[in-house]
Design an enzyme around this catalytic site. Structure first.
Site, PDB file in Angstrom:
ATOM      1  N   ASP A 338      11.650 -53.852  22.179  1.00  0.00           N
ATOM      2  CA  ASP A 338      10.459 -53.532  21.386  1.00  0.00           C
ATOM      3  C   ASP A 338      10.647 -53.728  19.881  1.00  0.00           C
ATOM      4  OD1 ASP A 338       8.780 -53.058  23.498  1.00  0.00           O
ATOM      5  OD2 ASP A 338       8.984 -50.882  23.448  1.00  0.00           O
ATOM      6  N   GLY A 340      13.031 -55.805  18.382  1.00  0.00           N
ATOM      7  CA  GLY A 340      13.372 -57.195  18.081  1.00  0.00           C
ATOM      8  C   GLY A 340      12.290 -58.193  18.444  1.00  0.00           C
ATOM      9  N   PHE A 342       8.873 -57.200  18.873  1.00  0.00           N
ATOM     10  CA  PHE A 342       7.548 -56.767  18.423  1.00  0.00           C
ATOM     11  C   PHE A 342       7.511 -56.048  17.073  1.00  0.00           C
ATOM     12  CE2 PHE A 342       6.547 -56.955  23.037  1.00  0.00           C
ATOM     13  CZ  PHE A 342       5.388 -57.704  22.976  1.00  0.00           C
ATOM     14  N   ASN A 425       1.099 -50.104  25.507  1.00  0.00           N
ATOM     15  CA  ASN A 425       0.722 -49.040  26.436  1.00  0.00           C
ATOM     16  C   ASN A 425       1.474 -47.744  26.185  1.00  0.00           C
ATOM     17  OD1 ASN A 425       2.937 -50.702  27.328  1.00  0.00           O
ATOM     18  ND2 ASN A 425       2.925 -49.595  29.265  1.00  0.00           N
ATOM     19  N   TYR A 426       2.750 -47.856  25.698  1.00  0.00           N
ATOM     20  CA  TYR A 426       3.601 -46.677  25.552  1.00  0.00           C
ATOM     21  C   TYR A 426       3.556 -46.091  24.156  1.00  0.00           C
ATOM     22  CZ  TYR A 426       6.437 -45.458  29.529  1.00  0.00           C
ATOM     23  OH  TYR A 426       6.862 -44.944  30.702  1.00  0.00           O
ATOM     24  N   ASP A 427       3.728 -44.785  24.037  1.00  0.00           N
ATOM     25  CA  ASP A 427       3.857 -44.143  22.731  1.00  0.00           C
ATOM     26  C   ASP A 427       5.218 -43.451  22.666  1.00  0.00           C
ATOM     27  OD1 ASP A 427       0.950 -44.295  23.498  1.00  0.00           O
ATOM     28  OD2 ASP A 427       0.717 -43.665  21.415  1.00  0.00           O
ATOM     29  N   TYR A 428       5.934 -43.712  21.584  1.00  0.00           N
ATOM     30  CA  TYR A 428       7.219 -43.055  21.342  1.00  0.00           C
ATOM     31  C   TYR A 428       7.080 -42.168  20.113  1.00  0.00           C
ATOM     32  CZ  TYR A 428       9.363 -46.654  24.318  1.00  0.00           C
ATOM     33  OH  TYR A 428       9.694 -47.473  25.355  1.00  0.00           O
ATOM     34  N   HIS A 483      14.175 -46.817  29.751  1.00  0.00           N
ATOM     35  CA  HIS A 483      13.991 -46.846  28.297  1.00  0.00           C
ATOM     36  C   HIS A 483      15.372 -46.617  27.668  1.00  0.00           C
ATOM     37  CE1 HIS A 483       9.562 -46.178  28.504  1.00  0.00           C
ATOM     38  NE2 HIS A 483       9.878 -45.521  29.605  1.00  0.00           N
ATOM     39  N   ASP A 492      28.759 -41.058   7.114  1.00  0.00           N
ATOM     40  CA  ASP A 492      29.795 -41.045   6.066  1.00  0.00           C
ATOM     41  C   ASP A 492      30.162 -39.585   5.859  1.00  0.00           C
ATOM     42  OD1 ASP A 492      29.700 -43.779   5.706  1.00  0.00           O
ATOM     43  OD2 ASP A 492      28.754 -43.714   3.738  1.00  0.00           O
ATOM     44  N   ASP A 639      35.208 -47.398   7.040  1.00  0.00           N
ATOM     45  CA  ASP A 639      33.784 -47.086   6.988  1.00  0.00           C
ATOM     46  C   ASP A 639      33.209 -47.525   8.336  1.00  0.00           C
ATOM     47  OD1 ASP A 639      31.191 -46.588   6.397  1.00  0.00           O
ATOM     48  OD2 ASP A 639      31.039 -48.012   4.737  1.00  0.00           O
TER      49      ASP A 639
HETATM   50 CU   LIG Z   1       8.608 -45.000  31.044  1.00  0.00          CU
END
Ligand SMILES: [Cu+2]
Ligand SMILES: *[C@@H]1O[C@H](CO)[C@@H](O)[C@H](O)[C@H]1NC(C)=O
Ligand SMILES: *[C@@H]1O[C@H](CO)[C@@H](O)[C@H](O)[C@H]1NC(C)=O
Length: 701
Positions: A338, A340, A342, A425-428, A483, A492, A639
Site C-alpha cells: 500500500d 510503495g 499507492f 476499501n480498508y481503513d487503517y 496485513h 537513538d 547507529d
Molecule cells: Cu483484513
C-alpha cells in the site's frame, strides 16, 4: 487496497499556483523552518518550476509521482536540534532545504534533487534515470484516467450489457499487477482493473463483477488486455449500506450514555510549527506523501537527571503488505504494497473532529503534489490529543499495617498522534501514543470494508472445494488475507551508538552447586538470562514466535545507569505478531520476504527507508529490507534502525460485513534501565475539585 475515486475529488482541496508572496520580497523559505518540516505549498511549487524548467529531461508529458523532503544529513539535523552532532557542524545554522522527486517522462523514471532553500530561485542539483526493476507509485490522476477507459472499451461495454448491467452504475478499481517472474527491468508499466456495481449502495466493494479483468498500460493510458472469464451473479445491494439512515433504524437496545472530555485548564500540549511539547515529551510531526505521518527527534525529559534524553531519530510506517489468498485468475495478483504502490499519505483524508479524534484534539494539515507537480493541501490530516482513558499509570494499596490502609493511585494520561489511511476499501487508524512513563505505544486499528468475491454459493453447506474465504452474505465471499504493517524506527537511545541485545530466558537445572549458580535446596529448575549482543544483521533478524522467550532491547553500550546497567529501550510485541506463511519461492513473498520475521535491525542508511524498495510497483525484491540485510553489515555499537512488522492473518467473519468493527494490534517501546527509577513516581493525582466541578461525578462513601 482499491480505489474510491469519487471521494478524492470532493475532499481534496487543490491549491493551484499558490505562491506565498511576502511583502518585502524576501524569499519564502526565510520563514523559520525546522530542517525536518515537510515541504510547504510554496516549496512544492518551486520544485515543479525547477524540474519543468530544467533541460535535463526534455520529454513531455512529465508526471510527478513523488515530491517530498530530501531531509538533510543526520549529523546536520542533530546539530540543529541538539546543538551538536557526530561530525556535523555545531551551529544551529539552517540546513539547505532540498526536495526529492520521482517523475515519469519518455517511458522512464527520473529522480531529481532540487534545492528550494530560496523558493523564488530553486535549482535542480542532480538528475538520474532509474534503470533497475520496479516503478513509482500509481498517481490518483492515472487511476481516474484508467477508470474512464473501461466504459469506452467496446468489449467491456458489451460484457456489461450482456450481464444486464448499466455502464453508469459500474465503478472500476485500479490494482497493481504485482510481479510473477520474468521481465523485471524491461517490464511494461501496467495495472489491472476489476469492476463493481454501485447503483443502489455506497458499498460497491460488496458487489463485484466477478470474472472481468482489464489490463491498462499506465504510460500509454490505453487498455491492452481484457478477459471475460466467468459470470457469477452480482451480489445484491440490500444489506450492504453503512451510511447513517441507510443502514436501517438506529439500535433500539441499551446504548452507552453520551460523553465529553473536559479539560478545565485547556490543553496540556503545545504545538510550535511541527514541534509538539507535552509533559516530559518533545517531538516533531511531519507528513510525507508515501509514509503519511512521520515522527522525528522524540526525546524525553529525565526529571531525576535534569536532562532531555534522546529516544528516536525518525519513525514512520514504511510499508503495508496485504496479500490475498485466492489463486484464481482475478485474485492471484492481489498482493498489495500500500505504501510503495499507492502512497499512504495520498489516501489520508481530513479527520472528523470529535469522532476520529477526541474533542480536545489539535489538527495538522498535510501537503502533497499532484501529477502535474502542483501542491495539494489535505486539511486536518493528523491530530494530536490527550487521552484520559480511565487507565491507571501505577497504584498500590498497602494493607499490611494493622491500623492503616495506604492507597496511592496515579491515573494514566497519554498523548496520541493519529492519522487514518483509507486505502480504498480498508481503513487503517495509525496511532503513536506517548506515555509519561517514557513508553511509546504503537497501535494499528483496521476497519472499513473487506475485499469480496462474487460466487454462486448462497449457503456454507454448498461449499465443497476450498472457497478461499468466508461466505459473509449470499453470493459473497470475503477472501482470506494478511496485513503486515512495517515500521521504520531509527531509535537513538541517548545517542546514535546503540546495540541490539537479546535477553534470552534460559531454563537451568539446579545443580546444587553454588559455584555454578545452584543451591543445595529441593528446587529442581529455574530460569535465568543468556545475554546475546547482535554482531551483524543476521543476528538482528528475529521471528518473535519462534525460539525461547526473550526481551529484545536497543541499548547504548557507552551509557550506564548509576547501578551500572546499560541504558536501553525494549520492544514489547503484542497480539498482532503474525508472520507470513507463504512459500519462500512464491512471488509476493519474494517481494516482501521481510514479512516472515517481525524484527530486523540494519545500520542506519539515509536511503534505506522503504522495506519493499523505492520502486515497489512490480518490484522483484532485489531492493528490499531482506536484500539489504543480506549484506550482513555490523550492527554492534553503531547507529542502527529497528524495523518492526505488525502482522495479522485475517480470516473474515460475518460481523466484518458490510463494514468491519475496528480490530487492533500494536506494540510498545518501553524504557528499560533507561531511567534510574520509575520516572512518574513523583507525579500527583489531579484533585477532582481542582479547576472546576465534575457534574456527574459520584462515589460511594
Ligand atoms: Cu483484513
Ligand atoms: C560505541 O560505544 C562503545 C562503548 O563505549 C565503543 O566501544 C564503540 O567504539 C562506539 N562505537 C562508535 C561507532 O563510536
Ligand atoms: C546505503 O543504501 C544504499 C541502498 O541500499 C546502498 O546502495 C548503499 O551502498 C548503502 N550505503 C552503505 C554505506 O551501506
Amino acid at each position: 487496497m482499491m480505489s474510491q475515486m469519487a471521494h478524492h475529488a470532493m475532499l481534496l482541496i487543490v491549491v493551484v499556483g499558490v505562491l506565498s508572496i511576502t511583502t518585502s520580497g524576501t524569499p519564502v523559505a526565510s520563514a523559520r523552518r525546522h530542517p525536518l518540516d515537510p515541504l510547504s505549498a510554496a516549496e512544492i511549487t518551486a520544485v515543479r518550476t525547477a524540474v519543468l524548467a530544467s533541460r535535463l529531461v526534455p520529454a513531455r508529458p512529465l508526471r510527478f509521482h513523488y515530491v517530498g523532503l530530501d531531509e538533510p544529513d543526520k549529523p546536520d539535523v542533530l546539530a540543529y536540534a541538539y546543538g551538536y552532532g557526530a561530525g556535523g557542524s555545531s551551529s544551529r545554522a539552517l540546513a539547505p532545504r532540498r526536495a526529492f522527486v520521482i517523475a515519469r517522462a519518455g517511458g522512464q523514471s527520473h529522480e531529481f534533487r532540487v534545492d528550494v532553500t530560496n523558493a523564488s530561485s530553486p535549482s535542480v542539483l542532480s538528475h538520474a534515470v532509474h534503470r533497475g526493476t520496479g516503478f513509482p507509485t500509481i498517481t490518483l490522476e492515472e487511476q481516474f484516467a484508467a477508470q474512464a477507459l473501461a466504459p469506452a472499451y467496446p468489449p467491456f461495454a458489451d460484457s456489461m450489457r450482456s450481464r444486464g448491467l448499466r455502464l453508469d452504475d459500474v465503478i472500476c478499481s485500479v490494482l497493481p499487477v504485482g510481479w510473477f517472474g520474468g521481465a523485471g527491468a524491461g517490464a511494461r508499466r501496467v495495472a489491472k482493473m476489476q469492476c463493481f456495481v454501485a447503483g443502489a449502495t455506497a458499498n460497491y466493494y460488496a458487489r463485484p463483477i466477478e470474472g472481468v479483468t482489464l489490463v491498462v498500460d499506465l504510460d500509454r493510458m490505453a487498455v491492452v488486455g481484457f478477459r471475460d472469464r466467468v459470470a457469477y451473479p452480482v451480489p445484491k445491494a440490500e444489506g450492504t449500506e453503512y451510511r447513517a439512515g441507510k443502514a436501517g433504524p438506529p439500535l433500539a437496545g441499551p446504548a452507552p450514555a453520551p460523553g465529553v472530555v473536559v479539560q478545565p485548564e485547556g490543553r496540556g500540549f503545545h504545538i510550535d510549527g511541527h514541534v509538539v511539547r507535552w509533559a516530559n515529551w518533545e517531538f516533531h510531526v511531519g507528513f510525507d506523501v508515501r509514509a503519511g505521518m512521520v515522527i522525528s527527534l522524540a526525546s524525553v525529559h529525565d526529571e531525576d537527571a535534569g536532562l532531555r534524553r534522546r529516544v528516536l531519530y525518525r519513525g514512520f510506517v514504511s510499508e503495508i503488505f496485504v496479500p490475498y489468498m485466492d489463486p484464481a485468475e482475478e485474485w492471484y495478483y492481489r498482493t498489495f504494497l500500500d505504501a510503495g504502490e499507492f502512497d499512504l499519505g495520498l489516501w489520508a483524508y481530513p479527520l472528523q473532529p470529535g469522532a476520529d479524534c477526541l474533542a480536545n484534539a489539535a489538527y495538522l494539515d498535510g501537503y502533497s503534489a499532484d501529477q502535474d507537480g502542483n501542491p495539494v493541501k489535505v486539511r486536518n490530516v493528523m491530530c494530536v490529543f490527550e487521552r484520559y482513558a480511565g487507565d491507571v499509570a501505577w497504584r498500590h494499596t498497602e494493607s499490611g499495617f494493622p491500623s492503616q490502609l495506604i492507597t496511592e493511585v496515579r491515573p494514566d494520561v497519554s498523548l496520541v498522534v493519529r492519522m487514518v489511511v483509507s486505502a480504498g476499501n480498508y481503513d487503517y487508524i495509525l496511532d503513536w501514543e506517548f506515555k509519561t512513563s517514557g513508553s511509546i505505544n504503537f497501535v494499528v486499528s483496521l476497519t472499513g470494508i473487506l475485499e469480496m468475491k462474487a460466487t454462486s454459493y448462497t449457503h456454507a453447506d454448498e461449499i465443497t472445494a476450498d472457497a478461499h474465504g468466508t461466505l459473509v452474505s449470499e453470493n459473497t465471499l470475503a477472501i482470506y488475507h494478511d496485513h503486515y504493517v512495517t515500521y521504520h524506527l531509527d531509535l537513538d537511545i541517548d545517542g546514535t551508538n546503540n546495540s541490539f541485545v537479546k535477553n534470552i530466558i534460559t531454563t537451568r537445572r539446579n545443580t546444587g552447586n553454588p559455584a555454578t549458580g545452584g543451591a543445595d535446596t529441593p528446587r529442581r529448575s529455574y530460569w535465568t538470562l543468556r545475554r546475546e549482543v547482535a554482531e551483524t544483521e543476521a543476528d538482528g533478524q528475529v521471528d518473535v514466535n519462534a525460539g525461547p522467550p526473550a526481551d529484545l532491547l536497543f541499548v547504548n553500550p557507552g551509557k550506564k545507569t548509576r547501578m551500572g546497567n546499560e541504558v536501553g529501550y525494549r520492544l514489547i510485541p503484542a497480539g498482532a505478531t503474525a508472520g507470513s506463511v507463504l512459500a519462500d519461492d512464491d512471488y509476493p513473498q519474494r517481494r516482501a520476504s521481510y514479512s516472515k520475521k517481525q524484527v530486523w535491525v540494519t545500520p542506519y542508511n539515509k536511503s534505506e527507508k522503504w522495506a519493499s524498495g523505492l520502486y515497489a510497483d512490480q518490484s522483484t525484491g532485489d531492493d528490499s529490507l531482506a536484500a539489504w540485510s543480506k549484506r550482513n553489515r555490523g550492527i554492534r555499537g553503531e547507529d542502527i534502525v529497528l524495523w518492526y512488522t505488525l502482522g495479522l492473518h485475517h480470516i473474515p467473519y460475518q460481523e466484518d460485513f458490510p463494514m468491519m468493527p475496528t480490530l487492533s494490534g500494536g506494540f510498545e517501546l518501553r524504557p528499560s534501565n533507561f531511567f534510574e527509577r520509575n520516572p512518574i513516581l513523583r507525579t500527583r493525582s489531579p484533585s477532582p475539585s481542582r479547576g472546576g466541578h465534575s457534574p456527574n461525578c459520584s462515589r460511594n462513601v
